[in-house]
Design an enzyme around this catalytic site. Sequence first.
Site, PDB file in Angstrom:
ATOM      1  N   ARG A   1      79.321 -78.255 -12.813  1.00  0.00           N
ATOM      2  CA  ARG A   1      78.372 -77.405 -13.548  1.00  0.00           C
ATOM      3  C   ARG A   1      79.119 -76.496 -14.536  1.00  0.00           C
ATOM      4  NH1 ARG A   1      74.381 -74.648  -9.555  1.00  0.00           N
ATOM      5  NH2 ARG A   1      73.328 -74.109 -11.504  1.00  0.00           N
TER       6      ARG A   1
ATOM      7  N   GLN B   1      67.226 -65.942 -13.405  1.00  0.00           N
ATOM      8  CA  GLN B   1      67.634 -66.658 -12.198  1.00  0.00           C
ATOM      9  C   GLN B   1      68.805 -67.583 -12.542  1.00  0.00           C
ATOM     10  OE1 GLN B   1      63.930 -68.060  -9.815  1.00  0.00           O
ATOM     11  NE2 GLN B   1      63.256 -67.868 -11.946  1.00  0.00           N
TER      12      GLN B   1
ATOM     13  N   VAL C   1      72.400 -69.007 -13.759  1.00  0.00           N
ATOM     14  CA  VAL C   1      73.788 -68.579 -13.567  1.00  0.00           C
ATOM     15  C   VAL C   1      74.629 -68.915 -14.803  1.00  0.00           C
ATOM     16  CG1 VAL C   1      73.689 -68.680 -11.050  1.00  0.00           C
ATOM     17  CG2 VAL C   1      74.311 -70.750 -12.328  1.00  0.00           C
TER      18      VAL C   1
ATOM     19  N   HIS D   1      70.725 -64.258  -9.491  1.00  0.00           N
ATOM     20  CA  HIS D   1      71.297 -65.317  -8.646  1.00  0.00           C
ATOM     21  C   HIS D   1      72.777 -65.499  -8.921  1.00  0.00           C
ATOM     22  CE1 HIS D   1      67.077 -67.281  -7.999  1.00  0.00           C
ATOM     23  NE2 HIS D   1      67.237 -66.150  -7.339  1.00  0.00           N
TER      24      HIS D   1
ATOM     25  N   CYS E   1      92.306 -59.036  -1.939  1.00  0.00           N
ATOM     26  CA  CYS E   1      92.627 -58.976  -0.501  1.00  0.00           C
ATOM     27  C   CYS E   1      93.695 -59.993  -0.114  1.00  0.00           C
ATOM     28  CB  CYS E   1      91.372 -59.198   0.337  1.00  0.00           C
ATOM     29  SG  CYS E   1      90.834 -60.920   0.396  1.00  0.00           S
TER      30      CYS E   1
ATOM     31  N   THR F   1      60.387 -71.191 -15.412  1.00  0.00           N
ATOM     32  CA  THR F   1      60.667 -71.182 -13.983  1.00  0.00           C
ATOM     33  C   THR F   1      59.491 -71.793 -13.223  1.00  0.00           C
ATOM     34  OG1 THR F   1      61.265 -69.814 -12.060  1.00  0.00           O
ATOM     35  CG2 THR F   1      59.854 -68.786 -13.735  1.00  0.00           C
ATOM     36  N   SER F   2      59.818 -72.516 -12.146  1.00  0.00           N
ATOM     37  CA  SER F   2      58.789 -73.259 -11.400  1.00  0.00           C
ATOM     38  C   SER F   2      58.028 -72.365 -10.431  1.00  0.00           C
ATOM     39  CB  SER F   2      59.440 -74.403 -10.607  1.00  0.00           C
ATOM     40  OG  SER F   2      60.350 -73.850  -9.659  1.00  0.00           O
TER      41      SER F   2
ATOM     42  N   ASN G   1      55.994 -71.800 -20.102  1.00  0.00           N
ATOM     43  CA  ASN G   1      56.660 -72.877 -19.376  1.00  0.00           C
ATOM     44  C   ASN G   1      56.320 -74.219 -20.013  1.00  0.00           C
ATOM     45  OD1 ASN G   1      58.429 -73.013 -17.012  1.00  0.00           O
ATOM     46  ND2 ASN G   1      56.848 -74.329 -16.124  1.00  0.00           N
TER      47      ASN G   1
ATOM     48  N   ALA H   1      60.419 -74.470 -24.501  1.00  0.00           N
ATOM     49  CA  ALA H   1      60.800 -73.065 -24.717  1.00  0.00           C
ATOM     50  C   ALA H   1      61.308 -72.816 -26.139  1.00  0.00           C
ATOM     51  CB  ALA H   1      61.872 -72.670 -23.708  1.00  0.00           C
TER      52      ALA H   1
END
Length: 234
Positions: free
Chosen positions: A57, A92, A94, A110, A140, A178-179, A203, A221
Site C-alpha cells: 500500500r 478515515q 491513511v 485511522h 525505546c 465512505t460506505s 458518494n 468525487a
Amino acid sequence: MGMNVFVLTGAGVSAESGLGTFRDKDGVWTRYDLSEVATPEGFARDPAKVRAFYNARRANLAGAEPNAAHQALARLQAELAARGGRLFLCTQNVDDLHERGGASQVVHMHGELAVTRCHDCGAAWPDPTPLVPETVCPACASRGRARPHVVWFGEEPLFLDAIDDALAEADLFVAIGTSGAVYPAAGLVTQARAWGVRTCEINLEPSDNARAFDERRYGPATQVVPAWVEELLG
Ligand code: APR
C-alpha cells in the site's frame, strides 16, 4: 462569523487517484483477510505478512496523485478560513493525498500509512519506506516491533475528543466517499443530527447510512465535490 463545515472523507475520495477502496467490487477486503493484516492479533501471528500488506500500500501511495476532489476540499478550507469560518477535515483514509492536494490540519482518525510506529512504546515517525523486521525503535530501542501508524480493527480511532468538539460546533456535516460501514466514523451523521447539524452525503452511490442524511449527491468525487464546493462558496 463564517461558516463551520465538518467533512468526513473515506476511501472513495481517493478512488480516482488509483488507491483502492475497501468494500467495492475488487476492494482491498475482497482480496485480503482483514483479520490477518489489520488487527493486533494478525500482527502478533505473522508480522511479516502485515509488513508486506502495508508495504504494497505504501508503494501504491507513492505512485498516486491527489485528484480534483482533494484539491476542491483544500480550496474550501482556505476560503472558509478567509471568511472567518472553518473546515474541519477529518478523514478515515491513511493516505496523504489531502495534504498533497493542499489541505492542512487533516485529522487522520485511522492513522497514517506513511508513518511508522513502535508497537511497544507508541513512538511514531514519518516513514514512506518499506517496513522491515530489523527496525530499532529510536525511542525505546526495541527491535523488530515497527508497524504502520494505522488504527487496526479492535483498536481505538484517534482524535475522538477533537472530532466530537468540532462536530458540536459545525453548521454542516458532509460525508464524502465512505460506505458508512465502520464505527465510530459511521455514527457521526447520527450524532450530527442529534445536535441539529445539517447533513449531506456525497458518494458514488447510496451508503449504508444514506437515509440518515438530509441531502444526498451521487457521482464520482472528482465531479461532484468540486461542483458542491463551488455552490457552497457561492
Ligand atoms: N467517488 C465517490 N465515491 C466513491 C468512488 C468515487 N470515485 N468510488 C467509490 N466510492 C464510494 C463507494 O461507493 C463506497 O461507498 O466510496 C465508498 C468506499 O467505501 P469503503 O471501501 O468501505 O471505504 P471506507 O468507507 O473509507 O472504509 C472505512 O474501513 O477498512 C476500514 O479503516 C478502513 O478507513 C477504512 C474504513
